[in-house]
Motif scaffolding. Structure first.
Motif, short mmCIF file in Angstrom:
data_model
loop_
_atom_site.label_atom_id
_atom_site.label_comp_id
_atom_site.label_asym_id
_atom_site.label_seq_id
_atom_site.Cartn_x
_atom_site.Cartn_y
_atom_site.Cartn_z
N MET A 150 -112.83 102.35 41.51
CA MET A 150 -113.15 100.98 41.11
C MET A 150 -111.97 100.37 40.35
SD MET A 150 -117.18 101.24 40.16
CE MET A 150 -117.31 99.53 39.70
N ALA A 194 -114.58 104.78 50.32
CA ALA A 194 -114.45 105.90 49.38
C ALA A 194 -115.67 106.81 49.44
CB ALA A 194 -114.25 105.37 47.96
N VAL A 195 -116.86 106.23 49.48
CA VAL A 195 -118.08 107.04 49.56
C VAL A 195 -118.07 107.85 50.85
CG1 VAL A 195 -120.59 106.92 49.87
CG2 VAL A 195 -119.49 105.60 48.06
N GLU A 239 -115.39 100.49 48.42
CA GLU A 239 -116.40 101.43 47.94
C GLU A 239 -117.04 102.20 49.10
OE1 GLU A 239 -120.42 101.68 45.20
OE2 GLU A 239 -119.64 99.72 45.73
N ARG A 285 -115.64 107.62 41.45
CA ARG A 285 -115.98 106.20 41.58
C ARG A 285 -115.31 105.33 40.52
NH1 ARG A 285 -121.75 103.03 41.90
NH2 ARG A 285 -120.80 101.11 42.56
N GLU A 314 -117.78 111.71 49.97
CA GLU A 314 -119.11 112.32 49.98
C GLU A 314 -119.54 112.73 51.38
OE1 GLU A 314 -121.88 109.83 47.89
OE2 GLU A 314 -121.08 110.43 45.96
N PHE A 322 -118.97 112.29 42.91
CA PHE A 322 -118.32 111.01 43.14
C PHE A 322 -118.68 109.98 42.07
CE2 PHE A 322 -118.20 106.77 45.02
CZ PHE A 322 -116.88 106.73 45.43
N GLU A 323 -119.97 109.85 41.82
CA GLU A 323 -120.43 108.82 40.88
C GLU A 323 -119.84 108.98 39.49
OE1 GLU A 323 -122.28 105.98 41.29
OE2 GLU A 323 -122.08 106.42 43.41
#
Length: 122
Positions: free
Chosen positions: A97, A69-70, A66, A93, A74, A88-89
């Motif tokens: 996940m 990826a963030v 995570e 995401r 981002e 992203f969220e």
């Protein structure tokens, strides 16, 4: 791997030599929770970058994925002026996940793409 990490943190000119040595030792200790990820050059570089910014490495694999990826979707894209049209969220995401869970729950995938392909060939 030790040489790469040492050179990676040596590039941080904001740290003193003593701080660099401490940072390398702390990174190596904390990243030992995910030793197989340290063998992947891309993951090792991403984890070094995360450690430089956050001063810790998550203790479990999904949290490491995570953070990576963030950072990629981002922070890194924004720092280079790349506008990502999908937040992203909301969109990326959930997909990340799902992929992280899939890799984490299948022992043949945990070794990475090469292990997965070797398993499929044999």
């Amino acid at each position: 791997m030790h040489d790469y990490v040492t050179k990676w943190f040596a590039a941080d000119t904001e740290l003193t030599e003593h701080q660099r040595v401490d940072k390398v030792q702390a990174f190596l200790k904390e990243s030992s929770a995910v030793p197989d990820l340290r063998t992947n050059p891309l993951m090792l570089a991403l984890m070094c970058n995360i450690y430089r910014g956050e001063n810790y490495i998550p203790r479990n694999r999904p949290d490491v994925y995570e953070k990576c990826a963030v950072m990629l979707f981002e922070k890194w894209d924004k720092s280079r002026g790349i506008n990502v049209p999908l937040p992203f969220e909301a969109h990326v995401r959930p997909a990340m996940m799902y992929l992280a869970h899939w890799v984490f729950s299948d022992e043949h995938l945990q070794g990475g793409c090469r292990a997965f392909l070797d398993h499929k060939v044999h």
